[in-house]
Design an enzyme around this catalytic site. Structure first.
Site, PDB file in Angstrom:
ATOM      1  N   GLU A   1       0.878  -1.182   0.000  1.00 16.62           N
ATOM      2  CA  GLU A   1       0.000   0.000   0.000  1.00 16.62           C
ATOM      3  C   GLU A   1       0.913   1.229   0.000  1.00 16.62           C
ATOM      4  O   GLU A   1       1.976   1.207   0.624  1.00 16.62           O
ATOM      5  CB  GLU A   1      -0.867   0.020   1.266  1.00 16.62           C
ATOM      6  CG  GLU A   1      -1.896  -1.093   1.364  1.00 16.62           C
ATOM      7  CD  GLU A   1      -3.049  -0.931   0.384  1.00 16.62           C
ATOM      8  OE1 GLU A   1      -3.328   0.220  -0.011  1.00 16.62           O
ATOM      9  OE2 GLU A   1      -3.642  -1.953   0.002  1.00 16.62           O
TER      10      GLU A   1
ATOM     11  N   ASP B   1       6.664  15.916 -19.288  1.00 14.30           N
ATOM     12  CA  ASP B   1       5.680  16.392 -20.246  1.00 14.30           C
ATOM     13  C   ASP B   1       6.033  15.637 -21.516  1.00 14.30           C
ATOM     14  O   ASP B   1       7.037  15.952 -22.161  1.00 14.30           O
ATOM     15  CB  ASP B   1       5.792  17.905 -20.467  1.00 14.30           C
ATOM     16  CG  ASP B   1       4.670  18.394 -21.365  1.00 14.30           C
ATOM     17  OD1 ASP B   1       4.495  17.806 -22.449  1.00 14.30           O
ATOM     18  OD2 ASP B   1       3.957  19.334 -20.976  1.00 14.30           O
ATOM     19  N   HIS B   2       5.249  14.628 -21.854  1.00 12.21           N
ATOM     20  CA  HIS B   2       5.732  13.723 -22.905  1.00 12.21           C
ATOM     21  C   HIS B   2       5.822  14.417 -24.271  1.00 12.21           C
ATOM     22  O   HIS B   2       6.506  13.937 -25.154  1.00 12.21           O
ATOM     23  CB  HIS B   2       4.907  12.434 -22.970  1.00 12.21           C
ATOM     24  CG  HIS B   2       3.570  12.570 -23.625  1.00 12.21           C
ATOM     25  ND1 HIS B   2       2.475  13.080 -22.984  1.00 12.21           N
ATOM     26  CD2 HIS B   2       3.146  12.250 -24.868  1.00 12.21           C
ATOM     27  CE1 HIS B   2       1.443  13.063 -23.813  1.00 12.21           C
ATOM     28  NE2 HIS B   2       1.821  12.561 -24.969  1.00 12.21           N
TER      29      HIS B   2
ATOM     30  N   ASP C   1      -5.827  19.727 -19.047  1.00 12.88           N
ATOM     31  CA  ASP C   1      -5.279  18.463 -19.535  1.00 12.88           C
ATOM     32  C   ASP C   1      -4.215  18.672 -20.615  1.00 12.88           C
ATOM     33  O   ASP C   1      -3.246  17.929 -20.687  1.00 12.88           O
ATOM     34  CB  ASP C   1      -6.435  17.615 -20.100  1.00 12.88           C
ATOM     35  CG  ASP C   1      -5.990  16.237 -20.536  1.00 12.88           C
ATOM     36  OD1 ASP C   1      -5.325  15.554 -19.734  1.00 12.88           O
ATOM     37  OD2 ASP C   1      -6.297  15.839 -21.678  1.00 12.88           O
TER      38      ASP C   1
ATOM     39  N   HIS D   1       1.218  20.598 -22.409  1.00 14.35           N
ATOM     40  CA  HIS D   1       1.752  20.316 -23.749  1.00 14.35           C
ATOM     41  C   HIS D   1       1.755  21.552 -24.658  1.00 14.35           C
ATOM     42  O   HIS D   1       2.749  21.851 -25.314  1.00 14.35           O
ATOM     43  CB  HIS D   1       0.947  19.211 -24.425  1.00 14.35           C
ATOM     44  CG  HIS D   1       0.774  17.978 -23.587  1.00 14.35           C
ATOM     45  ND1 HIS D   1       1.758  17.533 -22.748  1.00 14.35           N
ATOM     46  CD2 HIS D   1      -0.260  17.111 -23.449  1.00 14.35           C
ATOM     47  CE1 HIS D   1       1.338  16.433 -22.132  1.00 14.35           C
ATOM     48  NE2 HIS D   1       0.115  16.166 -22.538  1.00 14.35           N
TER      49      HIS D   1
HETATM   50  C1  BG6 Z   1      -2.263  13.401 -22.417  1.00 13.79           C
HETATM   51  C2  BG6 Z   1      -3.676  13.840 -22.154  1.00 13.79           C
HETATM   52  O1  BG6 Z   1      -1.360  14.127 -21.628  1.00 13.79           O
HETATM   53  O2  BG6 Z   1      -1.959  13.607 -23.790  1.00 13.79           O
HETATM   54  C3  BG6 Z   1      -4.651  13.103 -23.052  1.00 13.79           C
HETATM   55  O3  BG6 Z   1      -3.982  13.584 -20.796  1.00 13.79           O
HETATM   56  C4  BG6 Z   1      -4.245  13.224 -24.492  1.00 13.79           C
HETATM   57  O4  BG6 Z   1      -5.972  13.583 -22.873  1.00 13.79           O
HETATM   58  C5  BG6 Z   1      -2.780  12.868 -24.678  1.00 13.79           C
HETATM   59  O5  BG6 Z   1      -5.054  12.349 -25.248  1.00 13.79           O
HETATM   60  C6  BG6 Z   1      -2.325  13.171 -26.078  1.00 13.79           C
HETATM   61  O6  BG6 Z   1      -1.028  12.682 -26.261  1.00 13.79           O
HETATM   62  P1  BG6 Z   1      -0.511  12.276 -27.691  1.00 13.79           P
HETATM   63  O7  BG6 Z   1       0.915  11.940 -27.500  1.00 13.79           O
HETATM   64  O8  BG6 Z   1      -1.337  11.098 -28.127  1.00 13.79           O
HETATM   65  O9  BG6 Z   1      -0.755  13.454 -28.576  1.00 13.79           O
END
Ligand code: BG6
Length: 512
Positions: free
Chosen positions: A103, A197-198, A256, A261
């Site tokens: 946990e 932040d991908h 979001d 992004h």
């Molecule tokens: C995420 C969001 O960070 O990025 C999602 O929470 C979104 O809502 C996603 O769909 C989009 O990522 P990508 O890489 O598919 O453009």
């Protein structure tokens, strides 16, 4: 021959050497671990990019054996691995994955985790670095940090480092983000904190700086003298699939996607050249852009510059979709936006008067993220069509899919008459480089292991962007007079109000 100095070369060579380490993933049974993290690590292993001494410990609440955990990961890796799945490679890679059932608030479990990590150290004959990855729901971050602190796991032993990677969402407003930052920074030094932040890990996002600062021909024109406006679009053709409605309805498109992004893309487009490529020099310049954004306060200013909307029933790619309020786990009276369009201004010398239009939405006709830079018309019209719609120079940076860059310019039509037509110069990653780009998470995990925080959000970036977003949210949820919530049919390009936002300035959204 004169050798050109390349400011990028040395840094690129120095990067990407990941230190040996153990990665502990909190929330290891979740979707992110299955779809992104393990496939990313597997692909790094396939490319020979993982360090020699490497282990993963999955930390989560459900009872599981190591073998059971590995078998589940194998199934999801088969579906999600970028370079396919090789049984032999998987067998050697997965040997180094363990499962630790605990946990998040159970101190005993952290003590046993410490013992487990010490056992690995004994096997290796030396202490290892530790990377803690917070992939759990954000409400557990506080607890996990506290426990890491109390168990002393947050401090590297024997000269080794301990770092933390935090998944988004990083807060839901300035107050919660600040609180999280306090908690994280009470446990890890800021230089050991990696906020994901991908979008920053996407190959094309990384290329923005290269395009701007490694090519002399763009930078002299990159300002209000030559640029009319910039558009950033992030369109998605998905809605609330995979049970996302519950989370999304508490967030909305602004929190979001825009706070993180889109603001990251905006910063990369609008920033000044950094003096060098160290993480702090780059992030110093990026945060200045967010700080320079013209602020919108009150319902009137917000409504004039920002449009919000929800999708109603429609069809995307021929498939019928329900409206947002009918989605699973979404409040039928929800006032959460799934589309937002913004007119922003960056109040700097370079960008005076240049609007940055951004739009993001769910259930749009296709998935596409791009930045387009629209140049001004020539000061004088020497040719008949030079000042007509569709004849501006436009530089398009396609972030995804079909990654690449194109440039629209005018050309003479072959023939005896002097007729002009727009033509396009196009660069495509797929044809130019002949190999697929790595997934964002591969690059980001590698950078975190190598100690390079350039592609991660710094504390002040996160707090400044939330402070901007908060003012919009306050206006939207003002009890006395809420700005309207627009509608658009699923499968359309968004509400009419978003077109009107640009039409009011004599401009149109680029057709994607
Ligand atoms: C995420 C969001 O960070 O990025 C999602 O929470 C979104 O809502 C996603 O769909 C989009 O990522 P990508 O890489 O598919 O453009």
């Amino acid at each position: 021959m004169h050798k050109l100095e390349n400011p990028f070369q040395e840094t690129l060579i120095q990067r990407h050497r990941a230190d040996s380490c153990t990665v502990v993933i909190f929330g290891a049974t979740g979707d992110l671990t299955h779809r992104k993290l393990i496939p990313a690590l597997y692909n790094l292993a396939a490319g020979g990019d993982l360090p020699q001494q490497f282990k993963v410990v999955g930390f989560a609440r459900r009872e599981k054996t190591d073998e059971g955990f590995r078998a589940e990961l194998e199934e999801s890796n088969k579906k999600n691995s970028r370079q396919g799945h090789d049984a032999t490679l998987w067998a050697s890679f997965s040997q180094n994955i363990d499962y630790h059932c605990c946990e998040f608030q159970d101190f005993e479990g952290y003590k046993s985790l410490k013992l487990l990590l010490e056992e690995f150290d004994k096997e290796r004959g030396a202490p290892a670095n530790r990377l803690f990855y917070l992939a759990s729901a954000p409400e557990f971050f506080d607890q996990i940090m506290l426990m890491l602190r109390q168990s002393g796991l947050n401090v590297g032993s024997g000269g080794k480092w301990a770092r933390v990677v935090c998944e988004k969402p990083f807060g839901r407003d300035l107050a919660t983000a600040r609180h999280l930052n306090e908690v994280v920074n009470a446990t890890f030094h800021e230089s050991d904190t990696y906020r994901i932040d991908h979008y920053l890990g996407k190959e094309t996002a990384q290329n923005i700086m290269v395009l701007r600062f490694a090519n002399l021909m763009f930078e002299p024109n990159w300002n209000s003298r030559y640029i009319d406006h910039v558009q950033i679009t992030c369109a998605e053709n998905l809605g609330m699939e995979g049970g996302r409605g519950g989370y999304y309805d508490t967030a909305g498109a602004l929190r979001d996607m825009v706070q993180n992004h889109l603001f990251q893309l905006l910063s990369l487009v609008a920033m000044e050249p950094p003096t060098d490529l160290s993480a702090d020099s780059v992030r110093d310049e990026k945060v200045k852009v967010i700080r320079a954004l013209r602020r919108y306060q009150g319902v009137e200013e917000v409504s004039k510059n920002i449009v919000r909307a929800q999708y109603i029933a429609g069809s995307v790619d021929g498939v019928e979709r329900v409206g947002y309020r009918q989605e699973d786990r979404v409040n039928p009276k929800s006032m959460t936006e799934c589309y937002v369009a913004l007119r922003l201004f960056v109040n700097t010398w370079r960008w005076q008067g240049v609007p940055f239009y951004m739009r993001v939405g769910k259930q749009l006709p296709k998935k596409a993220t791009e930045i387009s830079v629209h140049f001004k018309y020539p000061p004088q019209a020497p040719f008949p069509t030079t000042l007509q719609r569709g004849t501006r120079n436009v530089l398009v940076i396609r972030i995804q899919p079909d990654e690449g860059i194109s440039l629209r310019m005018l050309s003479k039509l072959p023939g005896v008459q002097l007729l002009l037509q727009p033509v396009k110069m196009d660069f495509r990653y797929s044809t130019s480089f002949g190999k697929a780009s790595p997934e964002a998470y591969e690059r980001l995990l590698l950078d975190a292991m190598a100690g390079d925080a350039t592609l991660f959000a710094r504390r002040d970036e996160v707090e400044n962007s939330w402070s901007f977003i908060d003012e919009i949210e306050h206006a939207w949820h003002n009890e006395n007079s809420q700005p309207p919530m627009g509608e658009y049919p699923a499968g359309s390009w968004g509400p009419k109000d978003a077109d009107d936002l640009l039409a009011a300035d004599g401009r149109v959204w680029r057709r994607l």
